[in-house]
Design a protein around this motif. Structure first.
Motif, PDB file in Angstrom:
ATOM      1  N   SER A 148       0.849  -1.193   0.000  1.00 40.93           N
ATOM      2  CA  SER A 148       0.000   0.000   0.000  1.00 40.93           C
ATOM      3  C   SER A 148       0.886   1.245   0.000  1.00 40.93           C
ATOM      4  CB  SER A 148      -0.888   0.003   1.247  1.00 40.93           C
ATOM      5  OG  SER A 148      -0.104   0.277   2.406  1.00 40.93           O
ATOM      6  N   CYS A 149       0.253   2.405  -0.071  1.00 41.82           N
ATOM      7  CA  CYS A 149       1.008   3.628   0.161  1.00 41.82           C
ATOM      8  C   CYS A 149       1.487   3.626   1.614  1.00 41.82           C
ATOM      9  CB  CYS A 149       0.166   4.856  -0.150  1.00 41.82           C
ATOM     10  SG  CYS A 149      -1.320   5.028   0.855  1.00 41.82           S
ATOM     11  N   THR A 150       2.526   4.369   1.890  1.00 40.12           N
ATOM     12  CA  THR A 150       3.193   4.333   3.190  1.00 40.12           C
ATOM     13  C   THR A 150       2.746   5.494   4.069  1.00 40.12           C
ATOM     14  OG1 THR A 150       5.139   3.311   2.172  1.00 40.12           O
ATOM     15  CG2 THR A 150       5.438   4.306   4.331  1.00 40.12           C
ATOM     16  N   VAL A 151       2.425   5.176   5.320  1.00 41.37           N
ATOM     17  CA  VAL A 151       2.174   6.231   6.303  1.00 41.37           C
ATOM     18  C   VAL A 151       3.485   6.484   7.043  1.00 41.37           C
ATOM     19  CG1 VAL A 151      -0.273   5.750   6.583  1.00 41.37           C
ATOM     20  CG2 VAL A 151       1.356   4.520   7.994  1.00 41.37           C
ATOM     21  N   THR A 152       3.806   7.750   7.268  1.00 44.27           N
ATOM     22  CA  THR A 152       5.105   8.088   7.838  1.00 44.27           C
ATOM     23  C   THR A 152       4.959   9.008   9.046  1.00 44.27           C
ATOM     24  OG1 THR A 152       5.382  10.007   6.374  1.00 44.27           O
ATOM     25  CG2 THR A 152       6.231   7.878   5.597  1.00 44.27           C
ATOM     26  N   ALA A 153       5.988   9.024   9.874  1.00 47.16           N
ATOM     27  CA  ALA A 153       6.081   9.942  11.007  1.00 47.16           C
ATOM     28  C   ALA A 153       7.557  10.057  11.383  1.00 47.16           C
ATOM     29  CB  ALA A 153       5.254   9.459  12.197  1.00 47.16           C
ATOM     30  N   THR A 154       7.925  11.194  11.940  1.00 49.65           N
ATOM     31  CA  THR A 154       9.320  11.476  12.265  1.00 49.65           C
ATOM     32  C   THR A 154       9.467  11.757  13.754  1.00 49.65           C
ATOM     33  OG1 THR A 154       9.667  12.423  10.066  1.00 49.65           O
ATOM     34  CG2 THR A 154      11.286  12.963  11.742  1.00 49.65           C
ATOM     35  N   THR A 155      10.572  11.274  14.325  1.00 53.59           N
ATOM     36  CA  THR A 155      10.874  11.565  15.721  1.00 53.59           C
ATOM     37  C   THR A 155      12.384  11.575  15.918  1.00 53.59           C
ATOM     38  OG1 THR A 155      10.340  10.979  18.017  1.00 53.59           O
ATOM     39  CG2 THR A 155      10.892   9.173  16.554  1.00 53.59           C
ATOM     40  N   CYS A 156      12.820  12.108  17.042  1.00 50.44           N
ATOM     41  CA  CYS A 156      14.243  12.105  17.415  1.00 50.44           C
ATOM     42  C   CYS A 156      14.435  11.194  18.618  1.00 50.44           C
ATOM     43  CB  CYS A 156      14.726  13.514  17.766  1.00 50.44           C
ATOM     44  SG  CYS A 156      14.821  14.644  16.377  1.00 50.44           S
ATOM     45  N   THR A 157      15.463  10.384  18.570  1.00 49.53           N
ATOM     46  CA  THR A 157      15.809   9.577  19.739  1.00 49.53           C
ATOM     47  C   THR A 157      16.342  10.497  20.837  1.00 49.53           C
ATOM     48  OG1 THR A 157      17.957   9.156  18.713  1.00 49.53           O
ATOM     49  CG2 THR A 157      16.279   7.446  18.491  1.00 49.53           C
ATOM     50  N   GLY A 158      16.234  10.039  22.066  1.00 57.85           N
ATOM     51  CA  GLY A 158      16.673  10.852  23.190  1.00 57.85           C
ATOM     52  C   GLY A 158      18.188  10.872  23.344  1.00 57.85           C
ATOM     53  N   VAL A 159      18.647  11.794  24.164  1.00 58.81           N
ATOM     54  CA  VAL A 159      20.070  11.891  24.509  1.00 58.81           C
ATOM     55  C   VAL A 159      20.219  11.421  25.952  1.00 58.81           C
ATOM     56  CG1 VAL A 159      22.060  13.411  24.728  1.00 58.81           C
ATOM     57  CG2 VAL A 159      20.348  13.838  22.936  1.00 58.81           C
ATOM     58  N   PRO A 160      21.066  10.422  26.212  1.00 57.85           N
ATOM     59  CA  PRO A 160      21.203   9.926  27.590  1.00 57.85           C
ATOM     60  C   PRO A 160      21.822  10.975  28.515  1.00 57.85           C
ATOM     61  CG  PRO A 160      22.799   8.863  26.129  1.00 57.85           C
ATOM     62  CD  PRO A 160      21.885   9.646  25.258  1.00 57.85           C
ATOM     63  N   VAL A 161      21.334  11.014  29.728  1.00 54.39           N
ATOM     64  CA  VAL A 161      21.834  11.996  30.704  1.00 54.39           C
ATOM     65  C   VAL A 161      23.163  11.511  31.273  1.00 54.39           C
ATOM     66  CG1 VAL A 161      19.505  12.714  31.287  1.00 54.39           C
ATOM     67  CG2 VAL A 161      20.596  10.899  32.611  1.00 54.39           C
ATOM     68  N   PRO A 162      23.978  12.425  31.780  1.00 48.70           N
ATOM     69  CA  PRO A 162      25.209  12.005  32.467  1.00 48.70           C
ATOM     70  C   PRO A 162      24.875  11.100  33.648  1.00 48.70           C
ATOM     71  CG  PRO A 162      25.234  14.368  32.021  1.00 48.70           C
ATOM     72  CD  PRO A 162      23.839  13.880  31.718  1.00 48.70           C
ATOM     73  N   GLU A 163      25.812  10.275  34.015  1.00 43.71           N
ATOM     74  CA  GLU A 163      25.571   9.303  35.081  1.00 43.71           C
ATOM     75  C   GLU A 163      26.315   9.683  36.365  1.00 43.71           C
ATOM     76  OE1 GLU A 163      26.626   5.493  33.524  1.00 43.71           O
ATOM     77  OE2 GLU A 163      25.127   5.551  31.928  1.00 43.71           O
TER      78      GLU A 163
END
Length: 248
Positions: A148-163
């Motif tokens: 079928s035609c494609t449904v799309t969406a965009t996101t950014c992965t997170g940045v891990p915090v310092p430990e």
């Protein structure tokens, strides 16, 4: 249509059917038509004949078409972390029973594309790069193998915090230390020192330690540190509250 046909009143008879079904017909005076109520992911034979108003019918011109499967419902992200994204989508309304879906994702920075096929309505994509933008797409795969035609969406992965952020209070100063987040290679850090809701100092460093000096006694400070990637994306801050006592 040959120019000489304009001198003869005529119309067109369109016939279409799929394997094992009775032909459906429509008539039109124009050179185009829209076929509706077709079954998804099905091959149809379509024939068009010229009908003269005073009688007579041409031999049909015949072709085949194959309808596409219906697209999935809207694509949604159920969770996003620094290295994985969980997404889900709606079941195509026109289909029943088991269905397959092609999931693809593109790392926008490198344009690298990966894809795979699943049978459910959700999936967790792992081993992603932290702090990167990804475009995800999902299409229905029919029994014929057509998509079928494609449904799309965009996101950014997170940045891990310092430990393991630690603070050590000294006379009129605070020594801050932390550990590098797992999974990051090139990373710097943004430190802030705040008091009474006001940011008093902001420091950018690649070191894992820093000392804030010349602090005021009997004052409460909030020390925060976040990870900063080369693309400028930042993690959520990790914070500690310290109170500089006058008796120190």
């Amino acid at each position: 249509m040959p120019g000489r046909m304009t001198h003869f009143p005529h119309s067109f008879l369109i016939s279409y059917h799929s394997e094992g079904t009775e032909p459906q017909t429509i008539s039109t005076d124009t050179c185009s038509a829209v076929l509706t109520a077709l079954t998804p992911d099905t091959e149809y034979t379509v024939s068009v004949s010229t009908i003269l108003q005073r009688g007579g019918k041409s031999q049909p011109a015949t072709t085949t078409i194959h309808t596409d499967p219906p697209a999935p419902g809207p694509l949604q992200f159920s969770s996003v972390s620094s290295e994985s994204v969980s997404l889900c989508w709606g079941r195509p309304a026109e289909l029943r029973g088991p269905q397959r879906f092609k999931v693809s994702y593109t790392e926008m920075l490198t344009a690298k594309v990966c894809s795979f096929v699943v049978s459910g309505l959700n999936v967790c994509v792992q081993d992603l790069m932290p702090g990167e933008e990804y475009e995800f797409g999902v299409s229905t795969v029919g029994d014929s193998g057509r998509e079928s035609c494609t449904v799309t969406a965009t996101t950014c992965t997170g940045v891990p915090v310092p430990e393991e952020l630690t603070v050590e209070m000294r006379r009129s100063s605070v020594a801050v230390a932390w550990k590098k987040p797992a999974g990051l290679d090139e990373v710097s850090y943004l430190l802030t020192l705040c008091s009474d809701g006001q940011c008093e100092q902001t420091i950018s460093t690649k070191s894992l330690t820093f000392s804030f000096s010349n602090l005021q006694f009997d004052t409460e400070y909030t020390v925060s540190v976040c990870s900063v990637l080369a693309n400028g994306r930042q993690s959520k801050p990790m914070s500690r509250v310290v109170i500089m006592l006058g008796c120190m």
